[in-house]
Design an enzyme around this catalytic site. Structure first.
Site, PDB file in Angstrom:
ATOM      1  N   ASN A  17     -15.611 -20.026   3.898  1.00 51.82           N
ATOM      2  CA  ASN A  17     -14.574 -19.006   3.931  1.00 51.82           C
ATOM      3  C   ASN A  17     -15.189 -17.652   3.606  1.00 51.82           C
ATOM      4  OD1 ASN A  17     -14.823 -20.145   1.231  1.00 51.82           O
ATOM      5  ND2 ASN A  17     -12.938 -19.107   0.635  1.00 51.82           N
ATOM      6  N   ILE A  18     -14.642 -16.622   4.232  1.00 53.56           N
ATOM      7  CA  ILE A  18     -15.138 -15.262   4.061  1.00 53.56           C
ATOM      8  C   ILE A  18     -13.927 -14.365   3.850  1.00 53.56           C
ATOM      9  CG2 ILE A  18     -16.447 -13.377   5.094  1.00 53.56           C
ATOM     10  CD1 ILE A  18     -17.816 -15.557   6.865  1.00 53.56           C
ATOM     11  N   GLU A  19     -13.823 -13.808   2.644  1.00 51.72           N
ATOM     12  CA  GLU A  19     -12.694 -12.959   2.297  1.00 51.72           C
ATOM     13  C   GLU A  19     -13.064 -11.489   2.457  1.00 51.72           C
ATOM     14  OE1 GLU A  19     -11.027 -15.959  -1.185  1.00 51.72           O
ATOM     15  OE2 GLU A  19     -11.892 -14.038  -1.771  1.00 51.72           O
ATOM     16  N   CYS A  74     -11.106 -18.711   7.281  1.00 52.27           N
ATOM     17  CA  CYS A  74     -11.350 -19.999   6.630  1.00 52.27           C
ATOM     18  C   CYS A  74     -12.685 -20.606   7.055  1.00 52.27           C
ATOM     19  CB  CYS A  74     -10.231 -20.970   6.968  1.00 52.27           C
ATOM     20  SG  CYS A  74      -8.597 -20.443   6.439  1.00 52.27           S
ATOM     21  N   GLU A 124     -13.242 -23.597   8.195  1.00 50.09           N
ATOM     22  CA  GLU A 124     -13.130 -24.330   9.463  1.00 50.09           C
ATOM     23  C   GLU A 124     -13.247 -23.381  10.648  1.00 50.09           C
ATOM     24  OE1 GLU A 124     -10.465 -26.402   6.391  1.00 50.09           O
ATOM     25  OE2 GLU A 124     -10.998 -24.350   6.923  1.00 50.09           O
ATOM     26  N   CYS A 170      -5.868 -25.773   6.223  1.00 47.84           N
ATOM     27  CA  CYS A 170      -4.556 -25.115   6.279  1.00 47.84           C
ATOM     28  C   CYS A 170      -3.939 -25.342   7.666  1.00 47.84           C
ATOM     29  CB  CYS A 170      -4.695 -23.626   5.968  1.00 47.84           C
ATOM     30  SG  CYS A 170      -5.475 -22.662   7.285  1.00 47.84           S
ATOM     31  N   CYS A 206      -5.782 -23.619  10.570  1.00 48.52           N
ATOM     32  CA  CYS A 206      -7.030 -24.296  10.933  1.00 48.52           C
ATOM     33  C   CYS A 206      -6.768 -25.631  11.619  1.00 48.52           C
ATOM     34  CB  CYS A 206      -7.918 -24.480   9.707  1.00 48.52           C
ATOM     35  SG  CYS A 206      -8.697 -22.922   9.233  1.00 48.52           S
TER      36      CYS A 206
END
Length: 131
Positions: free
Chosen positions: A42-44, A53, A55, A86, A89
């Site tokens: 995941n990359i915020e 996300c 995935e 989620c 995804c």
């Protein structure tokens, strides 16, 4: 091919997650029918809902490597055993999974439970009615 290799790829990706806001790193790995494994984290970003996300990242790597059909998915989160993809995804994955794709739910030590992907997302959005 064992579930250990796909778990190891997912865990390695989780360790590279960029999650400074949630502090909730997640890793995912997908295996194609040919046996290739593609991983992602995941990359915020500061505009919190605009990150992506693990995935999604893994699917992007698969597409960039030439695509394929997904036969296995492993997801791991440091702070939540047996994390589930989620809803967004699950829809993204549904576009690429084989009819018998397996979803491996993991903790920090390995695969805890394996379920058919079709049981966690039985009715994907589809532009072709009846398919």
């Amino acid at each position: 091919m064992t579930t250990n290799d796909i778990f190891t790829a997912a865990k390695g990706a989780m360790e590279r997650a960029y999650a400074p806001y949630s502090r909730f790193p997640v890793g995912a790995a997908i295996r194609t029918e040919t046996g290739a494994i593609h991983a992602g984290c995941n990359i915020e970003n500061a505009s919190y809902p605009e990150g992506w996300c693990a995935e999604t990242t893994a699917l992007g790597h698969m597409i960039m490597a030439g695509g394929g059909r997904v036969s296995e998915i492993a997801v791991v989160a440091e702070k939540m055993p047996k994390i589930m993809p989620c809803g967004g995804c699950r829809q993204r994955l549904s576009e690429f999974v084989t009819s018998n794709a397996k979803l491996h739910l993991c903790d920090m030590n390995g695969v805890v439970e394996t379920v058919p992907f079709s049981t966690v997302f039985p009715h994907a959005f589809d532009l072709e009615p009846g398919t």
